[in-house]
Design a protein around this motif. Sequence first.
Motif, PDB file in Angstrom:
ATOM      1  N   GLU A 198       0.826  -1.207   0.000  1.00  0.00           N
ATOM      2  CA  GLU A 198       0.000   0.000   0.000  1.00  0.00           C
ATOM      3  C   GLU A 198       0.862   1.260   0.000  1.00  0.00           C
ATOM      4  O   GLU A 198       0.546   2.248  -0.681  1.00  0.00           O
ATOM      5  N   LEU A 199       1.946   1.249   0.745  1.00  0.00           N
ATOM      6  CA  LEU A 199       2.842   2.408   0.754  1.00  0.00           C
ATOM      7  C   LEU A 199       3.446   2.648  -0.621  1.00  0.00           C
ATOM      8  O   LEU A 199       3.586   3.796  -1.049  1.00  0.00           O
ATOM      9  N   VAL A 200       3.791   1.578  -1.311  1.00  0.00           N
ATOM     10  CA  VAL A 200       4.343   1.710  -2.667  1.00  0.00           C
ATOM     11  C   VAL A 200       3.268   2.226  -3.619  1.00  0.00           C
ATOM     12  O   VAL A 200       3.528   3.098  -4.454  1.00  0.00           O
ATOM     13  N   SER A 201       2.054   1.687  -3.499  1.00  0.00           N
ATOM     14  CA  SER A 201       0.955   2.136  -4.349  1.00  0.00           C
ATOM     15  C   SER A 201       0.676   3.619  -4.131  1.00  0.00           C
ATOM     16  O   SER A 201       0.460   4.382  -5.084  1.00  0.00           O
ATOM     17  N   GLN A 202       0.702   4.054  -2.862  1.00  0.00           N
ATOM     18  CA  GLN A 202       0.500   5.468  -2.549  1.00  0.00           C
ATOM     19  C   GLN A 202       1.636   6.323  -3.107  1.00  0.00           C
ATOM     20  O   GLN A 202       1.401   7.423  -3.623  1.00  0.00           O
ATOM     21  N   LEU A 258       1.096   9.386  -5.674  1.00  0.00           N
ATOM     22  CA  LEU A 258       1.623  10.725  -5.388  1.00  0.00           C
ATOM     23  C   LEU A 258       2.547  11.191  -6.494  1.00  0.00           C
ATOM     24  O   LEU A 258       2.556  12.377  -6.867  1.00  0.00           O
ATOM     25  N   CYS A 259       3.322  10.274  -7.041  1.00  0.00           N
ATOM     26  CA  CYS A 259       4.237  10.616  -8.120  1.00  0.00           C
ATOM     27  C   CYS A 259       3.471  11.044  -9.373  1.00  0.00           C
ATOM     28  O   CYS A 259       3.823  12.026 -10.022  1.00  0.00           O
ATOM     29  N   ARG A 260       2.411  10.302  -9.707  1.00  0.00           N
ATOM     30  CA  ARG A 260       1.609  10.673 -10.874  1.00  0.00           C
ATOM     31  C   ARG A 260       0.994  12.052 -10.694  1.00  0.00           C
ATOM     32  O   ARG A 260       0.949  12.857 -11.631  1.00  0.00           O
ATOM     33  N   ASP A 261       0.525  12.332  -9.485  1.00  0.00           N
ATOM     34  CA  ASP A 261      -0.083  13.634  -9.220  1.00  0.00           C
ATOM     35  C   ASP A 261       0.957  14.749  -9.311  1.00  0.00           C
ATOM     36  O   ASP A 261       0.691  15.821  -9.872  1.00  0.00           O
ATOM     37  N   TYR A 262       2.141  14.502  -8.759  1.00  0.00           N
ATOM     38  CA  TYR A 262       3.220  15.495  -8.796  1.00  0.00           C
ATOM     39  C   TYR A 262       3.637  15.763 -10.241  1.00  0.00           C
ATOM     40  O   TYR A 262       3.790  16.918 -10.664  1.00  0.00           O
ATOM     41  N   ILE A 263       3.814  14.699 -11.005  1.00  0.00           N
ATOM     42  CA  ILE A 263       4.212  14.845 -12.411  1.00  0.00           C
ATOM     43  C   ILE A 263       3.148  15.602 -13.189  1.00  0.00           C
ATOM     44  O   ILE A 263       3.465  16.506 -13.978  1.00  0.00           O
ATOM     45  N   ASN A 264       1.887  15.243 -12.973  1.00  0.00           N
ATOM     46  CA  ASN A 264       0.823  15.929 -13.696  1.00  0.00           C
ATOM     47  C   ASN A 264       0.815  17.421 -13.403  1.00  0.00           C
ATOM     48  O   ASN A 264       0.641  18.253 -14.295  1.00  0.00           O
ATOM     49  N   SER A 265       1.049  17.779 -12.137  1.00  0.00           N
ATOM     50  CA  SER A 265       1.102  19.186 -11.763  1.00  0.00           C
ATOM     51  C   SER A 265       2.219  19.914 -12.504  1.00  0.00           C
ATOM     52  O   SER A 265       2.033  21.030 -13.000  1.00  0.00           O
ATOM     53  N   ARG A 266       3.386  19.269 -12.593  1.00  0.00           N
ATOM     54  CA  ARG A 266       4.521  19.907 -13.260  1.00  0.00           C
ATOM     55  C   ARG A 266       4.330  19.971 -14.777  1.00  0.00           C
ATOM     56  O   ARG A 266       4.787  20.913 -15.431  1.00  0.00           O
ATOM     57  N   LEU A 267       3.637  18.989 -15.347  1.00  0.00           N
ATOM     58  CA  LEU A 267       3.336  19.039 -16.777  1.00  0.00           C
ATOM     59  C   LEU A 267       2.396  20.206 -17.080  1.00  0.00           C
ATOM     60  O   LEU A 267       2.561  20.911 -18.076  1.00  0.00           O
ATOM     61  N   ILE A 268       1.429  20.400 -16.203  1.00  0.00           N
ATOM     62  CA  ILE A 268       0.505  21.527 -16.380  1.00  0.00           C
ATOM     63  C   ILE A 268       1.254  22.844 -16.261  1.00  0.00           C
ATOM     64  O   ILE A 268       1.068  23.760 -17.072  1.00  0.00           O
ATOM     65  N   GLN A 269       2.122  22.953 -15.254  1.00  0.00           N
ATOM     66  CA  GLN A 269       2.910  24.175 -15.079  1.00  0.00           C
ATOM     67  C   GLN A 269       3.770  24.462 -16.307  1.00  0.00           C
ATOM     68  O   GLN A 269       3.953  25.612 -16.700  1.00  0.00           O
ATOM     69  N   ALA A 270       4.312  23.399 -16.887  1.00  0.00           N
ATOM     70  CA  ALA A 270       5.187  23.555 -18.043  1.00  0.00           C
ATOM     71  C   ALA A 270       4.409  23.766 -19.336  1.00  0.00           C
ATOM     72  O   ALA A 270       4.990  24.030 -20.384  1.00  0.00           O
TER      73      ALA A 270
END
Length: 213
Positions: free
Chosen positions: A26-30, A34-46
């Motif tokens: 579960e920790l790995v899945s989380q 979190l990584c997908r969400d972080y990446i998506n945020s940075r893609l939007i910013q870029a």
Amino acid sequence: MEVLRRSSVFAAEVMEVFDRSPTDKELVSQAKALCRDYINSRLIQAGVSWSKPESNAPVPGGKLAEVSTILLRLGDELEYIRPNVYRNIARQLNISLHSESVVSDAFLAVAAQIFTAGITWGKVVSLYAVAAGLAVDCVRHAQPAMVHTIVDCLGEFVRKTLVTWLKRRGGWADITKCVVNTDPSLRSHWLVAAVCSFGHFLKAIFFVLLPER
């Protein structure tokens, strides 16, 4: 731009996990969510378009969503201090983005270097910032499939290196304790430590990635 889709089913599962001690899986899945969400945020910013949405991202209202918000906020602070460190990662490492093995090896080498002297939340945030910076590079160079490779690599690194540390702290929610004030002129000690240790990692990784002579 198509962004990461949210899943109500995943939200319910996340809430259940946070009501008890999470398992390694579960920790790995989380971590990957979190990584997908972080990446998506940075893609939007870029301003970069990505046509490969994921369904298992953190959702509004859940505890993992709160963790994601804090992680992004701390990432903003870290990237504000050293704006050039977390951009153009591939160019700084002098790697090709056309090979999955090259991208995987480079990311895992960077991850290992970041945590050489121990684990802190600052370094965890730094790891996510590197993953997102590398993901932006991949999408910009028409290699969107590599984003999934980066997410999987981060998950594998968390499984091997960070899970025990996370369990001792009760899981990802412990990161919320890092936010103690909102004054941008007062940088938390964990950020300073992360930046100081990060200053030499690119040079070290460059030599790690050099082909054997």
